[in-house]
Design a protein around this motif. Structure first.
Motif, PDB file in Angstrom:
ATOM      1  N   VAL A 208      37.498  68.336  32.190  1.00  0.00           N
ATOM      2  CA  VAL A 208      37.951  67.172  32.975  1.00  0.00           C
ATOM      3  C   VAL A 208      39.401  66.845  32.637  1.00  0.00           C
ATOM      4  CG1 VAL A 208      37.594  64.709  33.377  1.00  0.00           C
ATOM      5  CG2 VAL A 208      35.626  66.240  33.316  1.00  0.00           C
ATOM      6  N   GLY A 209      39.765  66.977  31.361  1.00  0.00           N
ATOM      7  CA  GLY A 209      41.138  66.676  30.956  1.00  0.00           C
ATOM      8  C   GLY A 209      42.176  67.622  31.516  1.00  0.00           C
ATOM      9  N   THR A 210      41.799  68.882  31.724  1.00  0.00           N
ATOM     10  CA  THR A 210      42.771  69.866  32.213  1.00  0.00           C
ATOM     11  C   THR A 210      42.637  70.163  33.706  1.00  0.00           C
ATOM     12  OG1 THR A 210      41.309  71.678  31.564  1.00  0.00           O
ATOM     13  CG2 THR A 210      42.988  71.002  29.974  1.00  0.00           C
TER      14      THR A 210
ATOM     15  N   ALA B 154      35.154  65.668  41.856  1.00  0.00           N
ATOM     16  CA  ALA B 154      36.207  65.786  40.847  1.00  0.00           C
ATOM     17  C   ALA B 154      36.584  64.406  40.326  1.00  0.00           C
ATOM     18  CB  ALA B 154      37.439  66.460  41.440  1.00  0.00           C
ATOM     19  N   VAL B 155      37.131  64.376  39.118  1.00  0.00           N
ATOM     20  CA  VAL B 155      37.626  63.153  38.501  1.00  0.00           C
ATOM     21  C   VAL B 155      39.135  63.117  38.720  1.00  0.00           C
ATOM     22  CG1 VAL B 155      37.816  61.841  36.357  1.00  0.00           C
ATOM     23  CG2 VAL B 155      35.814  63.278  36.750  1.00  0.00           C
ATOM     24  N   VAL B 156      39.621  62.014  39.292  1.00  0.00           N
ATOM     25  CA  VAL B 156      41.052  61.873  39.553  1.00  0.00           C
ATOM     26  C   VAL B 156      41.521  60.480  39.167  1.00  0.00           C
ATOM     27  CG1 VAL B 156      41.064  63.537  41.463  1.00  0.00           C
ATOM     28  CG2 VAL B 156      40.699  61.117  41.941  1.00  0.00           C
ATOM     29  N   LYS B 157      42.823  60.358  39.002  1.00  0.00           N
ATOM     30  CA  LYS B 157      43.458  59.056  38.867  1.00  0.00           C
ATOM     31  C   LYS B 157      43.577  58.462  40.268  1.00  0.00           C
ATOM     32  CE  LYS B 157      44.834  58.372  34.605  1.00  0.00           C
ATOM     33  NZ  LYS B 157      44.219  57.273  33.864  1.00  0.00           N
ATOM     34  N   PRO B 158      43.654  57.140  40.415  1.00  0.00           N
ATOM     35  CA  PRO B 158      43.736  56.545  41.756  1.00  0.00           C
ATOM     36  C   PRO B 158      44.858  57.091  42.635  1.00  0.00           C
ATOM     37  CG  PRO B 158      43.245  54.852  40.174  1.00  0.00           C
ATOM     38  CD  PRO B 158      43.490  56.122  39.393  1.00  0.00           C
ATOM     39  N   GLY B 159      45.998  57.432  42.085  1.00  0.00           N
ATOM     40  CA  GLY B 159      47.084  57.991  42.872  1.00  0.00           C
ATOM     41  C   GLY B 159      46.962  59.483  43.097  1.00  0.00           C
ATOM     42  N   GLY B 160      45.975  60.113  42.490  1.00  0.00           N
ATOM     43  CA  GLY B 160      45.797  61.564  42.561  1.00  0.00           C
ATOM     44  C   GLY B 160      46.160  62.210  41.233  1.00  0.00           C
ATOM     45  N   GLY B 161      45.742  63.416  41.046  1.00  0.00           N
ATOM     46  CA  GLY B 161      46.034  64.149  39.816  1.00  0.00           C
ATOM     47  C   GLY B 161      44.913  64.059  38.801  1.00  0.00           C
ATOM     48  N   THR B 162      44.960  64.959  37.831  1.00  0.00           N
ATOM     49  CA  THR B 162      43.927  65.002  36.804  1.00  0.00           C
ATOM     50  C   THR B 162      44.076  63.829  35.840  1.00  0.00           C
ATOM     51  OG1 THR B 162      45.253  66.433  35.397  1.00  0.00           O
ATOM     52  CG2 THR B 162      43.736  67.516  36.912  1.00  0.00           C
ATOM     53  N   PRO B 163      42.974  63.438  35.193  1.00  0.00           N
ATOM     54  CA  PRO B 163      43.021  62.284  34.308  1.00  0.00           C
ATOM     55  C   PRO B 163      43.852  62.477  33.047  1.00  0.00           C
ATOM     56  CG  PRO B 163      40.747  62.984  34.687  1.00  0.00           C
ATOM     57  CD  PRO B 163      41.639  63.947  35.371  1.00  0.00           C
TER      58      PRO B 163
END
Length: 145
Positions: A81-83, A96-105
């Motif tokens: 999940v981190g990468t 998938a797990v994302v940040k609200p603006g997009g991209g990995t956590p």
């Protein structure tokens, strides 16, 4: 004297104008399809897949020790999940797990999220957008891909 407007609003029930119609609406996400909040069925299936993989590894490498299973599960969550933004179970289920603006956590969010997920309770307490406390704590979203 009682105003009809007051009675009418009382009879019509509580004000629901601030309540979202579907999970993720308040976050600006679509109701369904790619980018929408992942629903419970996909989430449960993904965690079962990830737990099954951790159990298999634990059975072969650590004689099925329960702490080893939990550790393997946590390591999988943190690394993948981190990468990549998804675990094996997430990938299979199309989420998938994302940040609200997009991209990995990122690694820190994945670490804290995995620790809270392993505690179970934060994962089963969720808000109207179906975000568990582990996702809210790290400001992440579990969405459909």
């Amino acid at each position: 004297m009682v105003d009809r407007k007051d009675i009418g609003s009382w009879l019509s029930g509580p004000d629901t104008s601030g309540i979202s119609k579907y999970p993720g609406e308040r976050l600006g996400l679509p109701e369904s399809g790619p980018g929408s909040i992942a629903r419970a069925g996909r989430r449960i299936a993904a965690i079962c897949i990830d737990w099954g993989i951790a159990l298999l590894i634990s059975n072969f490498a650590f004689a099925g020790d329960s702490w080893a299973t939990l550790t393997v599960f946590a390591i999988e969550q943190i690394l993948l999940v981190g990468t990549l933004g998804y675990s094996i179970g997430h990938r299979v289920m199309g989420i998938a797990v994302v940040k609200p603006g997009g991209g990995t956590p990122g690694p820190l969010a994945a670490l804290v999220r995995a620790v809270l997920l392993c505690l179970v309770i934060p994962a089963v307490i969720f808000d109207p957008d179906q975000r568990g406390l582990h996702d809210k704590a790290m400001n992440t979203l579990l969405i459909r891909r």
